[in-house]
Design a protein around this motif. Structure first.
Motif, PDB file in Angstrom:
ATOM      1  N   LEU A 197      43.395  46.112  96.616  1.00  0.00           N
ATOM      2  CA  LEU A 197      42.947  46.534  97.943  1.00  0.00           C
ATOM      3  C   LEU A 197      43.438  45.633  99.062  1.00  0.00           C
ATOM      4  O   LEU A 197      43.833  46.100 100.119  1.00  0.00           O
ATOM      5  N   HIS A 198      43.377  44.328  98.836  1.00  0.00           N
ATOM      6  CA  HIS A 198      43.769  43.397  99.899  1.00  0.00           C
ATOM      7  C   HIS A 198      44.269  42.092  99.297  1.00  0.00           C
ATOM      8  O   HIS A 198      43.695  41.552  98.356  1.00  0.00           O
ATOM      9  N   VAL A 199      45.368  41.608  99.859  1.00  0.00           N
ATOM     10  CA  VAL A 199      45.958  40.325  99.462  1.00  0.00           C
ATOM     11  C   VAL A 199      46.195  39.531 100.736  1.00  0.00           C
ATOM     12  O   VAL A 199      46.862  40.011 101.661  1.00  0.00           O
ATOM     13  N   VAL A 200      45.648  38.322 100.822  1.00  0.00           N
ATOM     14  CA  VAL A 200      45.802  37.497 102.024  1.00  0.00           C
ATOM     15  C   VAL A 200      46.435  36.158 101.642  1.00  0.00           C
ATOM     16  O   VAL A 200      46.495  35.790 100.473  1.00  0.00           O
ATOM     17  N   HIS A 201      46.881  35.443 102.651  1.00  0.00           N
ATOM     18  CA  HIS A 201      47.493  34.131 102.418  1.00  0.00           C
ATOM     19  C   HIS A 201      46.455  33.164 101.853  1.00  0.00           C
ATOM     20  O   HIS A 201      45.298  33.142 102.307  1.00  0.00           O
ATOM     21  N   PRO A 202      46.821  32.339 100.872  1.00  0.00           N
ATOM     22  CA  PRO A 202      45.837  31.460 100.216  1.00  0.00           C
ATOM     23  C   PRO A 202      45.348  30.298 101.065  1.00  0.00           C
ATOM     24  O   PRO A 202      44.376  29.632 100.676  1.00  0.00           O
ATOM     25  N   PHE A 203      45.981  30.036 102.219  1.00  0.00           N
ATOM     26  CA  PHE A 203      45.619  28.824 102.964  1.00  0.00           C
ATOM     27  C   PHE A 203      44.152  28.862 103.425  1.00  0.00           C
ATOM     28  O   PHE A 203      43.527  27.810 103.596  1.00  0.00           O
ATOM     29  N   ALA A 204      43.592  30.060 103.611  1.00  0.00           N
ATOM     30  CA  ALA A 204      42.210  30.162 104.063  1.00  0.00           C
ATOM     31  C   ALA A 204      41.213  30.172 102.913  1.00  0.00           C
ATOM     32  O   ALA A 204      40.001  30.071 103.128  1.00  0.00           O
ATOM     33  N   GLY A 205      41.720  30.320 101.676  1.00  0.00           N
ATOM     34  CA  GLY A 205      40.858  30.289 100.506  1.00  0.00           C
ATOM     35  C   GLY A 205      39.837  31.409 100.461  1.00  0.00           C
ATOM     36  O   GLY A 205      38.719  31.224  99.973  1.00  0.00           O
ATOM     37  N   GLN A 206      40.209  32.608 100.946  1.00  0.00           N
ATOM     38  CA  GLN A 206      39.228  33.685 101.069  1.00  0.00           C
ATOM     39  C   GLN A 206      39.461  34.866 100.135  1.00  0.00           C
ATOM     40  O   GLN A 206      38.685  35.824 100.137  1.00  0.00           O
ATOM     41  N   GLY A 207      40.513  34.853  99.321  1.00  0.00           N
ATOM     42  CA  GLY A 207      40.843  36.008  98.490  1.00  0.00           C
ATOM     43  C   GLY A 207      39.715  36.446  97.575  1.00  0.00           C
ATOM     44  O   GLY A 207      39.256  37.596  97.626  1.00  0.00           O
ATOM     45  N   PHE A 208      39.223  35.549  96.704  1.00  0.00           N
ATOM     46  CA  PHE A 208      38.169  35.904  95.762  1.00  0.00           C
ATOM     47  C   PHE A 208      36.836  36.104  96.467  1.00  0.00           C
ATOM     48  O   PHE A 208      35.996  36.903  96.038  1.00  0.00           O
ATOM     49  N   ASN A 209      36.630  35.402  97.589  1.00  0.00           N
ATOM     50  CA  ASN A 209      35.409  35.598  98.364  1.00  0.00           C
ATOM     51  C   ASN A 209      35.314  37.017  98.901  1.00  0.00           C
ATOM     52  O   ASN A 209      34.244  37.625  98.908  1.00  0.00           O
ATOM     53  N   MET A 210      36.443  37.572  99.346  1.00  0.00           N
ATOM     54  CA  MET A 210      36.454  38.955  99.824  1.00  0.00           C
ATOM     55  C   MET A 210      36.122  39.919  98.688  1.00  0.00           C
ATOM     56  O   MET A 210      35.406  40.910  98.884  1.00  0.00           O
ATOM     57  N   VAL A 211      36.632  39.640  97.492  1.00  0.00           N
ATOM     58  CA  VAL A 211      36.360  40.492  96.330  1.00  0.00           C
ATOM     59  C   VAL A 211      34.860  40.512  96.030  1.00  0.00           C
ATOM     60  O   VAL A 211      34.269  41.574  95.782  1.00  0.00           O
ATOM     61  N   LEU A 212      34.221  39.350  96.050  1.00  0.00           N
ATOM     62  CA  LEU A 212      32.797  39.281  95.722  1.00  0.00           C
ATOM     63  C   LEU A 212      31.944  39.970  96.780  1.00  0.00           C
ATOM     64  O   LEU A 212      30.911  40.587  96.460  1.00  0.00           O
ATOM     65  N   ARG A 213      32.363  39.898  98.039  1.00  0.00           N
ATOM     66  CA  ARG A 213      31.618  40.629  99.078  1.00  0.00           C
ATOM     67  C   ARG A 213      31.748  42.135  98.873  1.00  0.00           C
ATOM     68  O   ARG A 213      30.781  42.885  99.044  1.00  0.00           O
ATOM     69  N   ASP A 214      32.958  42.584  98.510  1.00  0.00           N
ATOM     70  CA  ASP A 214      33.151  44.002  98.182  1.00  0.00           C
ATOM     71  C   ASP A 214      32.265  44.409  97.007  1.00  0.00           C
ATOM     72  O   ASP A 214      31.658  45.487  97.004  1.00  0.00           O
ATOM     73  N   LEU A 215      32.200  43.544  96.006  1.00  0.00           N
ATOM     74  CA  LEU A 215      31.446  43.855  94.794  1.00  0.00           C
ATOM     75  C   LEU A 215      29.955  43.972  95.085  1.00  0.00           C
ATOM     76  O   LEU A 215      29.274  44.877  94.573  1.00  0.00           O
ATOM     77  N   SER A 216      29.444  43.077  95.904  1.00  0.00           N
ATOM     78  CA  SER A 216      28.039  43.139  96.289  1.00  0.00           C
ATOM     79  C   SER A 216      27.730  44.462  96.987  1.00  0.00           C
ATOM     80  O   SER A 216      26.701  45.105  96.730  1.00  0.00           O
ATOM     81  N   SER A 217      28.644  44.886  97.853  1.00  0.00           N
ATOM     82  CA  SER A 217      28.484  46.158  98.564  1.00  0.00           C
ATOM     83  C   SER A 217      28.557  47.347  97.609  1.00  0.00           C
ATOM     84  O   SER A 217      27.738  48.271  97.676  1.00  0.00           O
ATOM     85  N   LEU A 218      29.524  47.323  96.689  1.00  0.00           N
ATOM     86  CA  LEU A 218      29.691  48.419  95.728  1.00  0.00           C
ATOM     87  C   LEU A 218      28.465  48.542  94.829  1.00  0.00           C
ATOM     88  O   LEU A 218      27.980  49.661  94.560  1.00  0.00           O
ATOM     89  N   GLU A 219      27.963  47.416  94.369  1.00  0.00           N
ATOM     90  CA  GLU A 219      26.787  47.422  93.494  1.00  0.00           C
ATOM     91  C   GLU A 219      25.597  48.089  94.184  1.00  0.00           C
ATOM     92  O   GLU A 219      24.882  48.906  93.583  1.00  0.00           O
ATOM     93  N   LYS A 220      25.392  47.779  95.457  1.00  0.00           N
ATOM     94  CA  LYS A 220      24.262  48.354  96.201  1.00  0.00           C
ATOM     95  C   LYS A 220      24.431  49.861  96.386  1.00  0.00           C
ATOM     96  O   LYS A 220      23.466  50.623  96.239  1.00  0.00           O
ATOM     97  N   VAL A 221      25.658  50.287  96.716  1.00  0.00           N
ATOM     98  CA  VAL A 221      25.914  51.714  96.918  1.00  0.00           C
ATOM     99  C   VAL A 221      25.647  52.487  95.632  1.00  0.00           C
ATOM    100  O   VAL A 221      24.947  53.511  95.618  1.00  0.00           O
ATOM    101  N   LEU A 222      26.191  52.019  94.512  1.00  0.00           N
ATOM    102  CA  LEU A 222      26.029  52.721  93.241  1.00  0.00           C
ATOM    103  C   LEU A 222      24.576  52.702  92.776  1.00  0.00           C
ATOM    104  O   LEU A 222      24.065  53.695  92.236  1.00  0.00           O
ATOM    105  N   LYS A 223      23.899  51.597  92.985  1.00  0.00           N
ATOM    106  CA  LYS A 223      22.496  51.485  92.585  1.00  0.00           C
ATOM    107  C   LYS A 223      21.635  52.512  93.307  1.00  0.00           C
ATOM    108  O   LYS A 223      20.793  53.193  92.690  1.00  0.00           O
ATOM    109  N   ASN A 224      21.844  52.649  94.614  1.00  0.00           N
ATOM    110  CA  ASN A 224      21.067  53.606  95.404  1.00  0.00           C
ATOM    111  C   ASN A 224      21.349  55.042  94.966  1.00  0.00           C
ATOM    112  O   ASN A 224      20.429  55.867  94.890  1.00  0.00           O
TER     113      ASN A 224
END
Length: 387
Positions: free
Chosen positions: A283-310
């Protein structure tokens, strides 16, 4: 309603974490990992924000005695000159606060932990070393074929990266894609023990160099270099890394070999189609200098989990278009703004013109004097965007 079934394709951090997170929905999950998906030899390291570390703890991945994640209480930014002298221009220090700037970890260590957790979850069936050969319609559901057998699913989540054949086959349109024309060089250093809790980022002409603590005697190096000046000579590159590292560490040795990776930027416009959802680097690939790649994935996952649960509570099919549309509408705006913001920041630090660099450094030094702005930066990196 009959118990629903999810297929997760890939053996990346995103795939394994997604399997554990969605297992809370009580759906049957097949995790299909290819022969080269789970890399336990790489020296790759990643950064994790405080909020996302708490999310992993909630998933039960970590025990109370685990020390996989190393806390960094301060971050310092430097600019360099032609004499390889570094001047500090910005600092965030949370040494006296409970919340740390970030946590560093080695990819292979958390992969092992995730696999150990998955083996204990009965509703997750791991299909190791399998290759998906076909995805096709089966009535209202989808068939996935691997090992010459077809299995039907309500939802298929592809976590196999943006270059996988499956992604290229089903998702051909991209919103933004760009090559940075840079190569990332990563390795891990051993050094004499010290209070190693400062993440350092150094901006040089055509280079961005980061020293990221993993313990008091171990530090990760992430060094991005323009391809047109890079000479892949390991001996010379190690010598240069050591010359930079000598400013902060003593008795330096290389714990791992150098690893090389081309750096690209990608934001995808289409998140899903017909029960197939893209996730992670697809879905998204960003430059590693900000260290945010896996953090973005986990935020997406938290959102997906809530949507599917509801939707499961309402007795709805988790692979239906309106369910995946809801997740897409929640995740896409934040990911777009966040990714473009990282890309803009990367460009801001990449100008080599001396007048521009002087002006840039003066701006950053003024920002460095404002605790309010620093707190805004920290919250932005820690929690992402909230809509």
């Amino acid at each position: 309603m009959k118990k629903q079934k999810i297929c997760i394709i890939g053996g990346s951090l995103a795939a394994l974490t997604t399997a554990i997170s969605l297992s809370k929905l009580k759906c049957d999950i097949d995790l299909i990992t290819g022969p080269k998906d789970i890399d336990l030899k790489s020296s790759r390291t990643l950064a994790l924000s405080e909020s996302n570390l708490n999310y992993l703890k909630q998933l039960g991945v970590l025990g109370t005695s685990d020390k996989i994640f190393w806390p960094c209480s301060a971050m310092k930014l430097y600019t360099g000159n032609r004499n390889n002298e570094f001047s500090k221009i910005f600092e965030i220090n949370n040494d006296l606060k409970k919340e740390k700037i970030l946590y560093m970890f080695e990819n292979k260590k958390i992969l092992k932990k995730l696999m150990e957790k998955i083996k204990k979850i009965k509703i997750i069936s791991v299909k190791n070393n399998e290759k998906v050969s076909e995805i096709e319609n089966f009535g209202l559901l989808k068939n996935v074929k691997f090992n010459k057998i077809k299995y039907k699913y309500n939802l298929i989540i592809i976590c196999s990266g943006n270059n996988s054949n499956l992604v290229k086959k089903f998702f051909k349109n991209k919103f933004i894609e760009n090559s940075y024309k840079e190569t990332s060089i990563t390795t891990i250093l051993n050094h004499s023990s010290n209070k190693n809790n400062v993440a350092r980022q150094i901006f040089l002409d055509n280079e961005i160099l980061a020293f990221l603590p993993l313990s008091n005697s171990k530090t990760s190096v992430v060094w991005s270099v323009k391809k047109n000046i890079l000479k892949k000579n390991d001996l010379l590159l190690k010598k240069k890394i050591k010359s930079y590292a000598n400013k902060y560490f003593k008795k330096i040795t290389f714990k791992s070999q150098l690893e090389f990776k081309n750096l690209n930027f990608l934001i995808r416009s289409q998140y899903y189609q017909d029960r197939i959802l893209l996730f992670g680097d697809a879905l998204h690939v960003v430059h590693p200098f900000a260290g945010q790649g896996f953090n973005m994935v986990l935020r997406d996952l938290s959102s997906l989990e809530k949507v599917l649960k509801n939707r499961i509570k309402l007795g709805m099919d988790i692979g239906s278009p309106d369910v995946l549309l809801e997740f897409s509408q929640k995740a896409k705006p934040a990911n777009l703004i966040y990714s473009l913001g990282i890309d803009l920041l990367k460009s801001f630090f990449s100008y080599n013109s001396q007048p521009v660099k002087k002006t840039r450094n003066k701006i950053i030094q003024q920002i460095d004097k404002s605790e309010i702005i620093k707190n805004l930066f920290f919250n932005f990196a820690n929690q992402g965007l909230k809509f």
